[in-house]
Scaffold this motif. Structure first.
Motif, PDB file in Angstrom:
ATOM      1  N   LYS A  61       0.771  -1.144  -0.052  1.00  7.81           N
ATOM      2  CA  LYS A  61       0.012  -0.047  -0.038  1.00  7.81           C
ATOM      3  C   LYS A  61       0.968   1.239   0.079  1.00  7.81           C
ATOM      4  N   GLY A  73      -2.870   4.471  -2.975  1.00  4.52           N
ATOM      5  CA  GLY A  73      -2.286   3.661  -4.169  1.00  4.52           C
ATOM      6  C   GLY A  73      -1.764   2.604  -3.745  1.00  4.52           C
ATOM      7  N   PHE A  83      -3.010   4.193  -8.425  1.00  2.00           N
ATOM      8  CA  PHE A  83      -3.410   5.220  -7.440  1.00  2.00           C
ATOM      9  C   PHE A  83      -5.003   5.692  -7.457  1.00  2.00           C
ATOM     10  N   ASP A  84      -5.499   6.033  -6.354  1.00  5.01           N
ATOM     11  CA  ASP A  84      -6.847   6.322  -6.458  1.00  5.01           C
ATOM     12  C   ASP A  84      -6.896   7.754  -6.628  1.00  5.01           C
ATOM     13  N   THR A 139      -9.869   1.085   1.998  1.00  2.83           N
ATOM     14  CA  THR A 139     -10.057   1.501   0.752  1.00  2.83           C
ATOM     15  C   THR A 139     -10.386   0.442  -0.420  1.00  2.83           C
ATOM     16  N   ILE A 141      -7.516  -0.378  -2.290  1.00  2.00           N
ATOM     17  CA  ILE A 141      -6.678   0.248  -3.323  1.00  2.00           C
ATOM     18  C   ILE A 141      -5.872  -0.944  -3.462  1.00  2.00           C
ATOM     19  N   THR A 142      -5.249  -1.710  -2.581  1.00  2.91           N
ATOM     20  CA  THR A 142      -4.344  -2.847  -2.773  1.00  2.91           C
ATOM     21  C   THR A 142      -4.712  -4.034  -3.541  1.00  2.91           C
ATOM     22  N   HIS A 144      -7.421  -3.714  -5.628  1.00  2.11           N
ATOM     23  CA  HIS A 144      -7.788  -3.252  -6.794  1.00  2.11           C
ATOM     24  C   HIS A 144      -6.453  -3.231  -7.622  1.00  2.11           C
ATOM     25  N   ALA A 145      -5.371  -2.929  -7.246  1.00  4.39           N
ATOM     26  CA  ALA A 145      -4.004  -2.980  -7.845  1.00  4.39           C
ATOM     27  C   ALA A 145      -3.792  -4.507  -8.237  1.00  4.39           C
ATOM     28  N   ALA A 169     -15.308  -0.395  -0.855  1.00  2.00           N
ATOM     29  CA  ALA A 169     -14.268  -1.177  -1.415  1.00  2.00           C
ATOM     30  C   ALA A 169     -14.985  -2.378  -2.173  1.00  2.00           C
TER      31      ALA A 169
END
Length: 220
Positions: A61, A73, A83-84, A139, A141-142, A144-145, A169
């Protein structure tokens, strides 16, 4: 829904994953990919329940300045940073503002890759049902990536499975995974740890022990 610890959360998650995974997709041995460190003990019972191979996908993260727990991100394996953009605008940040954090996280990612894999290559996912497991999503984001990194490798089916996640999320990741399995998506979500009685930090040795134990189980 409060989980006693990651082991209990993993056992509950394993049953739900087994129910939702179509039987036809288990003819080829599934692959469960844990996000270290916290996702590993959750992934162990999932892999055991499915009779799947267990491995890891290494991500880091990228936290906001002064708020490292707030992921803006993430980086995964050898992929580019993700990145968000909405969150960056809200916080008044640019990607350039995070250059130092990104460098530090790349260094830690490289260290973990060497520590957990040694000389072993990342697992092949092409044509397989892949279940990505973490201990929870704030969030998102991790994850998502991670899903964006895996998708071009053409898994047969890409599943994200977590014990607890924020509604935001879950909605975000529904666009990245073929299936999102989340046991608990509470409306008032502050942090993953609030949904565990024991959410202690794990060590590299904990990861080694869990992966080694599951390898012995699935080899039988």
């Amino acid at each position: 829904m409060i989980f006693a610890n990651r082991d209990e959360a993993g056992r509950a998650l394993a049953e739900q994953v087994a129910q939702q995974l179509p039987a036809a997709e288990t003819t080829v041995r599934p692959l469960v990919l844990a996000l270290p460190r916290g996702g590993v003990p959750v992934a162990v019972p999932v892999a055991e329940r499915l009779g799947a191979d267990l491995d890891i996908v290494i991500a880091r993260k990228i936290g906001a300045p002064g708020r490292p727990e707030l992921g803006v991100g993430a980086i995964v394996e050898n992929g580019p940073p993700v990145f968000d953009e909405t969150l960056l605008r809200y916080l008044g940040l640019t990607e350039q503002d995070l250059a130092g954090t990104l460098t530090a996280e790349r260094a830690e990612l490289a260290r973990r890759t060497d520590r957990y894999r040694h000389t072993r290559a990342a697992p092949a996912v092409t044509g397989r049902t892949v279940v990505v497991v973490d201990d929870g999503l704030a969030t998102g984001i991790t994850a998502h990536a991670t899903l964006r990194w895996l998708r071009p490798q053409q898994p047969r089916r890409l599943v994200l499975a977590v014990p607890v996640c924020s509604p935001h999320a879950r909605g975000l990741l529904a666009r990245d995974a073929d299936t999102v399995i989340c046991l608990h998506a509470p409306e008032h979500f502050n942090a993953v740890g609030q949904w565990y009685t024991d959410f202690g930090q794990l060590t590299d040795a904990d990861v080694d022990e869990a992966l080694g134990r599951t390898t012995r189980v699935t080899a039988r």
